[in-house]
Write an enzyme that holds these catalytic residues in place. Structure first.
Site, PDB file in Angstrom:
ATOM      1  N   LYS A  45      32.344   6.552  18.109  1.00 15.06           N
ATOM      2  CA  LYS A  45      33.633   5.673  18.252  1.00 15.06           C
ATOM      3  C   LYS A  45      32.875   4.595  17.854  1.00 15.06           C
ATOM      4  O   LYS A  45      31.735   3.945  17.326  1.00 15.06           O
ATOM      5  CB  LYS A  45      33.508   5.353  20.193  1.00 15.06           C
ATOM      6  CG  LYS A  45      32.932   4.704  20.413  1.00 15.06           C
ATOM      7  CD  LYS A  45      33.040   4.948  21.696  1.00 15.06           C
ATOM      8  CE  LYS A  45      31.711   4.243  22.779  1.00 15.06           C
ATOM      9  NZ  LYS A  45      31.500   4.126  24.354  1.00 15.06           N
ATOM     10  N   ARG A  94      38.002   3.132  36.641  1.00 14.38           N
ATOM     11  CA  ARG A  94      37.697   3.333  34.834  1.00 14.38           C
ATOM     12  C   ARG A  94      39.442   4.318  34.852  1.00 14.38           C
ATOM     13  O   ARG A  94      39.936   4.094  35.508  1.00 14.38           O
ATOM     14  CB  ARG A  94      37.002   3.122  33.635  1.00 14.38           C
ATOM     15  CG  ARG A  94      37.351   2.267  32.115  1.00 14.38           C
ATOM     16  CD  ARG A  94      35.620   1.908  31.718  1.00 14.38           C
ATOM     17  NE  ARG A  94      35.762   3.098  30.937  1.00 14.38           N
ATOM     18  CZ  ARG A  94      34.618   3.539  30.404  1.00 14.38           C
ATOM     19  NH1 ARG A  94      34.044   2.603  29.683  1.00 14.38           N
ATOM     20  NH2 ARG A  94      33.525   4.297  30.201  1.00 14.38           N
ATOM     21  N   TYR A 132      30.570 -28.468  12.934  1.00 16.52           N
ATOM     22  CA  TYR A 132      31.892 -29.318  13.658  1.00 16.52           C
ATOM     23  C   TYR A 132      31.103 -29.666  15.135  1.00 16.52           C
ATOM     24  O   TYR A 132      30.336 -29.287  15.534  1.00 16.52           O
ATOM     25  CB  TYR A 132      32.455 -27.737  13.872  1.00 16.52           C
ATOM     26  CG  TYR A 132      33.441 -27.218  12.781  1.00 16.52           C
ATOM     27  CD1 TYR A 132      34.607 -28.619  12.251  1.00 16.52           C
ATOM     28  CD2 TYR A 132      33.782 -26.019  12.738  1.00 16.52           C
ATOM     29  CE1 TYR A 132      35.042 -27.455  11.500  1.00 16.52           C
ATOM     30  CE2 TYR A 132      34.428 -25.138  11.114  1.00 16.52           C
ATOM     31  CZ  TYR A 132      34.875 -26.790  10.753  1.00 16.52           C
ATOM     32  OH  TYR A 132      36.109 -25.963   9.815  1.00 16.52           O
ATOM     33  N   MET A 165      34.115 -20.212  11.004  1.00 14.87           N
ATOM     34  CA  MET A 165      34.911 -19.183  10.852  1.00 14.87           C
ATOM     35  C   MET A 165      33.988 -18.697   9.777  1.00 14.87           C
ATOM     36  O   MET A 165      33.953 -17.199  10.214  1.00 14.87           O
ATOM     37  CB  MET A 165      36.247 -19.494  10.808  1.00 14.87           C
ATOM     38  CG  MET A 165      36.793 -17.926  10.225  1.00 14.87           C
ATOM     39  SD  MET A 165      38.419 -18.447  10.428  1.00 14.87           S
ATOM     40  CE  MET A 165      39.401 -19.041  12.003  1.00 14.87           C
TER      41      MET A 165
END
Ligand code: PLP
Length: 383
Positions: free
Chosen positions: A33, A131, A265, A313
């Protein structure tokens, strides 16, 4: 090249062989997966197809992609199937997971009849993750209904463990006991019909022989990544796992800056001395967790260099003051080996308050992957 992932298919194959050997006589299902945990679904599946007894995916489209890639082994879909996808799952000859008494039963039966072939199914019992899964009480009755239904072929019954990375986990043993108790009324018929019982993912498959049952479903260990540091500490003598993934980029520039300069930043990092600051052309959009800023390291010219300041980013900063060989264009390793140094997915995860699983599962599918298979390097299309 902005960044590149190099995947050693030989390492993945070696891991599969070692794991399959370790768990024998239990059968081995590779969990592929999340784009084979970021390693690339189709190339990985093709490399291990001949070695595994089954593959597990989460979604229908993954099962369809596996068939398109020529995979012929049994495929189990672990996650939910949209009603509109039931026919695709059936066409892919995938088994669906059933976790409620009647969920989709009628729709799936109709699909089976239309397709002229039974729908393979594995029933899931919840023994403690809370779950997906049938409540243990009454699970036998729900499973018996599938056993006698002419539109279904019950191939397996399974559960999933909550705390198998912990050694001598009482919770894990209690889950096994609950699973056995829930199935006790069906023991005879399950054996007779050769229904596979399975519970273990990587950690339990390695640590708990009692949980291997008929089949294990191993994901993370297939890729040579330990499920947890505890698992590694307990079992690195028992089995060797080879990491298969190397993640590299290059320095865009190296800036010479004076002491006291603010980097990035938020002005969270200031140079303490005259420094050389390298800029990476990838950031959190490309899979470096933002929380790794100021904590993780990379390898350049065989040496460790700290990531400093906030991850942007699409960019990030490394302090290469102590790596005199670093220059614009230098190769930067985020995961993998360089010289005698190595960083694995769990190391990076630890420096980002997460686990190796999340690091690799979030590597964007768009990053080019280069596949090493024995001698030949195959450049696979990643569209
Ligand atoms: C993901 C998953 C696995 C594989 O887990 P690993 O820890 O990666 O081996 C096994 N079973 C189920 C139900 C899963 O969702």
């Amino acid at each position: 090249m902005i960044a590149e992932l190099e995947i050693d298919l030989g390492a993945i194959r070696a891991n599969v062989r070692r794991l399959a050997e370790l768990v024998r006589p239990a059968r081995f299902a590779a969990v592929v997966k999340a784009n084979a945990y970021g390693h690339g679904l189709e190339p990985v599946a093709q490399a291990i197809g001949p070695e595994v007894d089954a593959m597990c995916v989460y979604r229908t489209d993954e099962a369809t992609a596996l068939r398109g890639a020529g995979i012929t082994c049994p495929i189990l879909i672990l996650g939910p199937i949209e009603p509109c996808d039931l026919a695709f799952a059936h066409q892919a000859r995938a088994a669906m997971t059933m976790w409620s008494r009647n969920g989709f039963r009628r729709d799936a039966a109709a699909v089976a009849r239309r397709g002229g072939r039974r729908f393979d199914v594995h029933a899931k019992i919840d023994t403690g993750v809370t779950r997906l899964g049938l409540e243990p009480d009454g699970a036998a009755e729900a499973i018996a209904a599938y056993l006698s239904d002419p539109d279904f072929d019950l191939r397996g019954v399974y559960t999933h463990l909550a705390a198998a990375e912990e050694l001598e986990s009482e919770f894990t043993l209690a889950q096994l006991a609950t699973f056995r108790r829930a199935l006790a009324p069906l023991d005879g018929v399950l054996r007779e019909r050769r229904v596979a019982r399975h519970a273990a993912a990587s950690a339990a498959a390695i640590l708990f022989p009692a949980l291997r049952l008929d089949l294990v479903r191993a994901g993370i260990a297939t890729y040579g990544i330990w499920p947890s540091p505890q698992t590694r500490a307990a079992a690195s003598e028992a089995i060797e796992l080879e990491p298969a993934l190397t993640w590299r980029t290059n320095l865009v520039v190296v800036r010479e800056v004076e002491a006291g300069r603010s980097i990035g930043y938020g002005c969270t990092f200031h140079t303490a001395r005259r420094s050389r600051i390298g800029v990476l052309p990838i950031g959190y959009a490309e899979g470096i967790p933002r929380s790794a800023g100021g904590r993780a390291e990379v390898l350049i010219a065989g040496k460790r260099a700290p990531i400093v300041g906030r991850i942007c980013m699409n960019m990030a900063f490394v302090d290469v003051t102590d790596v005199p060989l670093a220059h614009a264009g230098s190769s930067v390793t985020l995961i993998g080996a360089d010289g005698d140094e190595r960083i694995d997915a769990n190391d990076l995860g630890e420096h980002a308050d997460t686990i190796g699983y999340e690091i690799v599962a979030r590597l964007p599918a768009e990053i080019p992957r280069r596949y090493l298979a024995r001698e030949a390097a195959i450049v696979a299309r990643t569209s």
